[in-house]
Design an enzyme around this catalytic site. Structure first.
Site, PDB file in Angstrom:
ATOM      1  N   ASP A  61       0.914  -1.236  -0.021  1.00  0.00           N
ATOM      2  CA  ASP A  61       0.175  -0.112  -0.158  1.00  0.00           C
ATOM      3  C   ASP A  61       0.950   1.098  -0.042  1.00  0.00           C
ATOM      4  O   ASP A  61       0.418   2.209  -0.770  1.00  0.00           O
ATOM      5  CB  ASP A  61      -0.818   0.224   1.353  1.00  0.00           C
ATOM      6  CG  ASP A  61      -2.263  -0.736   0.976  1.00  0.00           C
ATOM      7  OD1 ASP A  61      -2.333  -1.450  -0.189  1.00  0.00           O
ATOM      8  OD2 ASP A  61      -2.984  -0.848   2.262  1.00  0.00           O
ATOM      9  N   SER A 108       3.930  -5.383 -17.011  1.00  0.00           N
ATOM     10  CA  SER A 108       3.419  -5.265 -15.675  1.00  0.00           C
ATOM     11  C   SER A 108       1.840  -5.055 -15.939  1.00  0.00           C
ATOM     12  O   SER A 108       1.525  -5.264 -17.251  1.00  0.00           O
ATOM     13  CB  SER A 108       3.850  -4.080 -14.808  1.00  0.00           C
ATOM     14  OG  SER A 108       3.771  -4.244 -13.515  1.00  0.00           O
ATOM     15  N   GLU A 163      -9.454 -13.878 -13.781  1.00  0.00           N
ATOM     16  CA  GLU A 163      -8.687 -15.095 -13.065  1.00  0.00           C
ATOM     17  C   GLU A 163      -7.681 -14.534 -11.940  1.00  0.00           C
ATOM     18  O   GLU A 163      -7.905 -13.268 -11.728  1.00  0.00           O
ATOM     19  CB  GLU A 163      -7.766 -15.898 -14.172  1.00  0.00           C
ATOM     20  CG  GLU A 163      -6.878 -14.646 -14.790  1.00  0.00           C
ATOM     21  CD  GLU A 163      -6.104 -15.074 -16.012  1.00  0.00           C
ATOM     22  OE1 GLU A 163      -4.780 -14.778 -16.341  1.00  0.00           O
ATOM     23  OE2 GLU A 163      -6.399 -16.056 -16.699  1.00  0.00           O
ATOM     24  N   LYS A 186      -5.047 -13.141  -9.407  1.00  0.00           N
ATOM     25  CA  LYS A 186      -3.548 -12.429  -9.612  1.00  0.00           C
ATOM     26  C   LYS A 186      -2.972 -13.161  -8.565  1.00  0.00           C
ATOM     27  O   LYS A 186      -2.975 -12.861  -7.207  1.00  0.00           O
ATOM     28  CB  LYS A 186      -3.719 -10.917  -9.601  1.00  0.00           C
ATOM     29  CG  LYS A 186      -2.286 -10.427  -9.763  1.00  0.00           C
ATOM     30  CD  LYS A 186      -2.448  -8.728  -9.727  1.00  0.00           C
ATOM     31  CE  LYS A 186      -1.203  -8.058  -9.904  1.00  0.00           C
ATOM     32  NZ  LYS A 186       0.172  -8.514  -9.238  1.00  0.00           N
ATOM     33  N   GLU A 216       3.507 -17.550 -13.001  1.00  0.00           N
ATOM     34  CA  GLU A 216       3.932 -17.193 -11.704  1.00  0.00           C
ATOM     35  C   GLU A 216       4.419 -18.358 -10.813  1.00  0.00           C
ATOM     36  O   GLU A 216       4.100 -19.811 -10.897  1.00  0.00           O
ATOM     37  CB  GLU A 216       2.778 -16.552 -10.865  1.00  0.00           C
ATOM     38  CG  GLU A 216       3.099 -15.394  -9.848  1.00  0.00           C
ATOM     39  CD  GLU A 216       3.375 -14.153 -10.599  1.00  0.00           C
ATOM     40  OE1 GLU A 216       3.525 -13.805 -11.775  1.00  0.00           O
ATOM     41  OE2 GLU A 216       3.538 -13.161  -9.820  1.00  0.00           O
ATOM     42  N   CYS A 224       9.712 -17.716  35.151  1.00  0.00           N
ATOM     43  CA  CYS A 224       8.372 -17.746  34.639  1.00  0.00           C
ATOM     44  C   CYS A 224       7.664 -16.621  35.031  1.00  0.00           C
ATOM     45  O   CYS A 224       7.457 -16.009  36.196  1.00  0.00           O
ATOM     46  CB  CYS A 224       7.770 -18.968  35.005  1.00  0.00           C
ATOM     47  SG  CYS A 224       6.051 -19.042  34.768  1.00  0.00           S
TER      48      CYS A 224
HETATM   49  S1  IVH Z   1      -1.141 -11.152 -17.282  1.00  0.00           S
HETATM   50  C1  IVH Z   1       0.876  -8.507 -20.356  1.00  0.00           C
HETATM   51  N1  IVH Z   1      -2.197 -12.681 -15.279  1.00  0.00           N
HETATM   52  O1  IVH Z   1       1.268  -9.963 -12.041  1.00  0.00           O
HETATM   53  C2  IVH Z   1       0.625  -8.742 -18.978  1.00  0.00           C
HETATM   54  N2  IVH Z   1      -0.275 -11.693 -14.741  1.00  0.00           N
HETATM   55  O2  IVH Z   1       1.379  -6.804 -11.516  1.00  0.00           O
HETATM   56  C3  IVH Z   1       0.910 -10.124 -18.556  1.00  0.00           C
HETATM   57  N3  IVH Z   1       0.377 -11.988 -12.562  1.00  0.00           N
HETATM   58  O3  IVH Z   1       3.725  -9.116 -14.355  1.00  0.00           O
HETATM   59  C4  IVH Z   1       0.263 -10.263 -17.121  1.00  0.00           C
HETATM   60  N4  IVH Z   1      -1.210 -13.488 -11.991  1.00  0.00           N
HETATM   61  O4  IVH Z   1       3.718 -11.435 -13.002  1.00  0.00           O
HETATM   62  C5  IVH Z   1      -1.259 -12.022 -15.505  1.00  0.00           C
HETATM   63  N5  IVH Z   1      -3.323 -14.317 -13.936  1.00  0.00           N
HETATM   64  C6  IVH Z   1      -2.464 -13.262 -14.419  1.00  0.00           C
HETATM   65  C7  IVH Z   1      -1.451 -12.884 -13.289  1.00  0.00           C
HETATM   66  C8  IVH Z   1      -0.341 -12.195 -13.724  1.00  0.00           C
HETATM   67  C9  IVH Z   1      -0.107 -12.676 -11.500  1.00  0.00           C
HETATM   68  C10 IVH Z   1       1.496 -11.069 -12.227  1.00  0.00           C
HETATM   69  C11 IVH Z   1       2.495 -11.057 -13.356  1.00  0.00           C
HETATM   70  C12 IVH Z   1       2.568  -9.720 -13.849  1.00  0.00           C
HETATM   71  C13 IVH Z   1       2.348  -8.832 -12.466  1.00  0.00           C
HETATM   72  C14 IVH Z   1       1.727  -7.645 -12.718  1.00  0.00           C
END
Ligand code: IVH
Length: 698
Positions: free
Chosen positions: A41, A87, A118, A120, A175, A419
């Site tokens: 954060d 990213s 999906e 993250k 990942e 203790c």
């Molecule tokens: S798609 C071109 N899908 O989050 C973009 N990334 O904060 C490709 N990540 O660099 C990323 N889960 O390492 C995608 N279901 C998911 C993901 C995911 C985790 C990571 C990934 C990315 C980072 C960005």
């Protein structure tokens, strides 16, 4: 659902330069070994503050600024990526998600017909290169343009096979992370090796992936989120992957034998409306607590290749995808104090008192510090800024001090020499310190616990009474209560005839409590009320429990290989006490117990037993205040009722919950059940369902 973090306000060029330096240092540490000097954060706030300042003062932008750079400009490897590893941009709530979708549709000039939703995954991005179906190279994200070669980790990552089903040349992206059990195993290995542990699953995965010459191997897990081929690749696979919708690429990846989130409770889905997207976001968020791996958000992508191609890429992130961030599970707060508590079995455990901080939806004020040696190992001091981690149902834990935030006013943490409860010596020979008097140190608390409402339910036995009896030498443990004579009790100060008779009658009644409560009264570590019921229902008698070895104890649901030997050892320690209870005529069996069906028993036999019960096979959660027939029941009695009726009681709502009994003032559990589609009934409806199992004497 999530609030947008406020922006850090930067006053002038100096503040801006400091902020850039802090962000660069923090990103470098985060991507190097998963440690952080800022929590997520705080990093987001800082990054937004830097960006806002740069927009207002374009002439002042520093070359080192993390803005627009992947991974905040951290670690550059020497293996160039075929296609940059980008990213994702973030949104922090339903409103921002809708705004993003609308502006994307405006850019495309048409509605997006299919969204992929999906999890993250909170691990480390990896590119896995396959040549003719063989895994040849593993590369980290690095700065997005080039990464580090970590091929040495090939063979240690579950879900990333050495060979694919077909001899294709392809790059899988996904990942790498540690599941909860992999994390636990890794911590044990490291502990055995050098006495330290990993701070959290993410940094354990980061360290493990990059470690080259560790004498021990820790297992990792891969989840794929994409597959691609080189732009010059003219193969059929390349052509297909360029045209398939994202959801079908993921199915293809799974068919090749690599792991995708489809094998979890939070697999990707395709949504056709934003409402459906938001619904899935909420479902995934609600399941977060129960997942055996970390997620820090939900990724929403255009599913169709044509939409992705038209939306294209910005410098840092694709325009066709967005990360919906969930609240942080790790934050930095102040360590105000350390308390030393003595448990019923004499274990002396330090507990951190923190400046309250909201983590994963709840306010955290206390966190575990494991044991005394851990404090030294982590170099913690009072007044330190500390990283606190809490995800899902795990107990909040203090990970590490943020040394660079020290002011010089920090003080050493006083470590008790004796203790803290009885002043006797400490047995510090084990990781977990214990008072040399063991459970005798907490004898009043132990007896009070045994006599408590949810155990033997002996009314009228307050702590001062127990103290009196101990002082008079009438009892040394709770089994001695059953041998008290009327004269002995009458002889105590302030004890009249009526109260004596009432107390003795209550003690007499306690002999009839079922084994589950008698066992619970023993206070064996790790066996609270519901676990005691499970043990009693599994074995049926105290004899059978005592005859069980660790392996047999492990057959009880929820007792793992770590806990089982401790249970066996404690029962041996408690042998005298148990013998006394038997001699006193205390119940040593579980009423209505039937031996578990032998393996291979006919389905007919089963049908005539447990499955006829109204809650057979159901996992039931109770929340809010009960009314009507259930009004007087404690939570423990509600749980006992659920189990008598064949169900399993649980304290938290998850996708596996079958029924939520929601009384008055039911709050977040009700909302969560509704989001997950779990059936909800009122107290009265539930009472009607289990009417025959309600005992009048409860
Ligand atoms: S798609 C071109 N899908 O989050 C973009 N990334 O904060 C490709 N990540 O660099 C990323 N889960 O390492 C995608 N279901 C998911 C993901 C995911 C985790 C990571 C990934 C990315 C980072 C960005």
């Amino acid at each position: 659902m999530t609030e947008e973090p406020p922006i850090a306000v930067l006053a002038d060029d100096t503040a801006y330069a400091e902020a850039v330096q802090l962000a660069v240092d923090s990103a470098a540490a985060y991507y190097a070994d998963g440690t952080s000097t800022l929590d997520d954060d705080a990093y987001d706030r800082l990054a937004r503050g830097i960006q806002a300042y740069e927009e207002a003062h374009p002439e002042a932008v520093l070359a080192t600024s993390p803005t627009g750079k992947v991974a905040g400009g951290a670690v550059v490897g020497d293996v160039p990526h075929t296609v940059p590893m980008l990213s994702l941009d973030n949104v922090f709530g339903a409103g921002q998600l809708a705004d993003w979708a609308i502006s994307l549709e405006r850019r495309l000039g048409r509605p997006v017909e299919a969204w992929s939703v999906e999890p993250k995954l909170d691990g480390l991005a990896i590119s896995a290169r396959y040549r003719h179906g063989r895994l040849t190279q593993l590369v980290t994200r690095g700065d997005g343009v080039a990464g580090e070669d970590v091929s040495h980790a090939i063979g240690t990552i579950v879900g990333l096979p050495a060979r694919l089903a077909e001899p294709v040349t392809v790059e899988l992206r996904g990942e790498v992370m540690m599941t909860a059990s992999q994390f636990e195993a890794a911590c044990l290995k490291r502990q055995a090796h050098d006495g330290t542990t990993f701070a959290n699953p993410r940094s354990a995965a980061a360290g493990t992936l990059r470690a080259q010459d560790r004498p021990y191997v820790c297992e990792l897990t891969f989840f794929g989120y994409g597959a691609l081929c080189h732009s010059g690749d003219t193969s059929e696979t390349a052509a297909r992957l360029r045209e398939l919708p994202h959801s079908e690429i993921m199915a293809w990846v799974a068919a090749q034998g690599a792991q995708t989130p489809a094998v979890t409770d939070v697999g990707g889905i395709v949504a056709t409306t934003l409402e459906q997207v938001q619904e899935r976001v909420e479902q995934i968020a609600a399941k977060r607590a129960e997942l055996p791996f970390g997620i820090d958000g939900i990724v929403i992508k255009c599913d169709l290749a044509a939409d992705q191609a038209q939306a294209g890429f910005g410098t840092r992130a694709p325009r066709w995808a967005i990360a919906y961030k969930l609240p942080a599970t790790e934050k930095i707060t102040k360590l105000l104090d350390v308390e030393w508590n003595v448990g019923r079995s004499g274990i002396i455990a330090p507990r951190a008192v923190l400046e309250p901080v909201v983590l994963d939806g709840s306010t955290v004020t206390y966190a575990t510090l494991h044991n005394a040696s851990d404090i030294g190992r982590r170099g913690l001091m009072l007044g330190d800024s500390v990283v606190v981690y809490k995800a899902g149902d795990v107990i909040p834990r203090v990970e590490a001090p943020v040394v660079h935030l020290r002011t010089g006013d920090e003080r050493p943490i006083p470590i008790p020499q004796v203790c803290p409860l009885c002043g006797d010596e400490i047995d510090a020979s084990q990781e977990r310190w214990r008072c040399v008097r063991g459970r005798a140190c907490r004898v009043i608390a132990s007896i009070g616990y045994a006599a408590g409402r949810d155990q033997l339910d002996i009314e009228g036995l307050a702590e001062n009474r127990i103290q009196q009896m101990l002082d008079a030498g009438l009892i040394a443990d709770f089994a001695d209560l059953f041998f008290l004579t009327r004269e002995q009790v009458l002889g105590l100060e302030r004890m009249g005839e009526t109260s004596t008779d009432n107390l003795l009658a209550a003690i007499e009644r306690a002999k009839a409590q079922p084994l589950s409560r008698v066992f619970c009264a023993l206070g064996v570590r790790g066996t609270g009320r519901s676990m005691s019921r499970r043990i009693a229902r599994h074995f049926g008698s105290m004899d059978a429990i005592r005859a069980a070895d660790a392996e047999a104890i492990e057959a009880v649901e929820g007792i793992g290989p770590k806990k089982a030997p401790g249970v066996v050892a404690e029962l041996v320690e408690l042998a005298d006490l148990i013998e006394k209870l038997i001699k006193a005529g205390v119940t040593m069996t579980e009423p209505g117990w039937t031996p578990p069906a032998a393996p291979g028993a006919s389905a007919g036999a089963e049908a005539s037993g447990a499955s006829e019960l109204p809650l057979a096979g159901m996992s039931v959660v109770v929340t809010g205040a009960m009314s009507g027939a259930l009004e007087a029941l404690t939570r423990n009695q509600m749980n006992e009722l659920i189990e008598r009726a064949g169900g399993k009681s649980s304290s938290s709502v998850s996708a596996k919950t079958s029924l939520l009994v929601a009384g008055e003032k039911a709050g977040s559990k009700r909302a969560k059940a509704e989001a997950l589609g779990v059936p909800v009934v009122t107290s009265d409806e539930f009472a009607a369902r289990v009417a025959t199992y309600l005992q009048p004497d409860l």
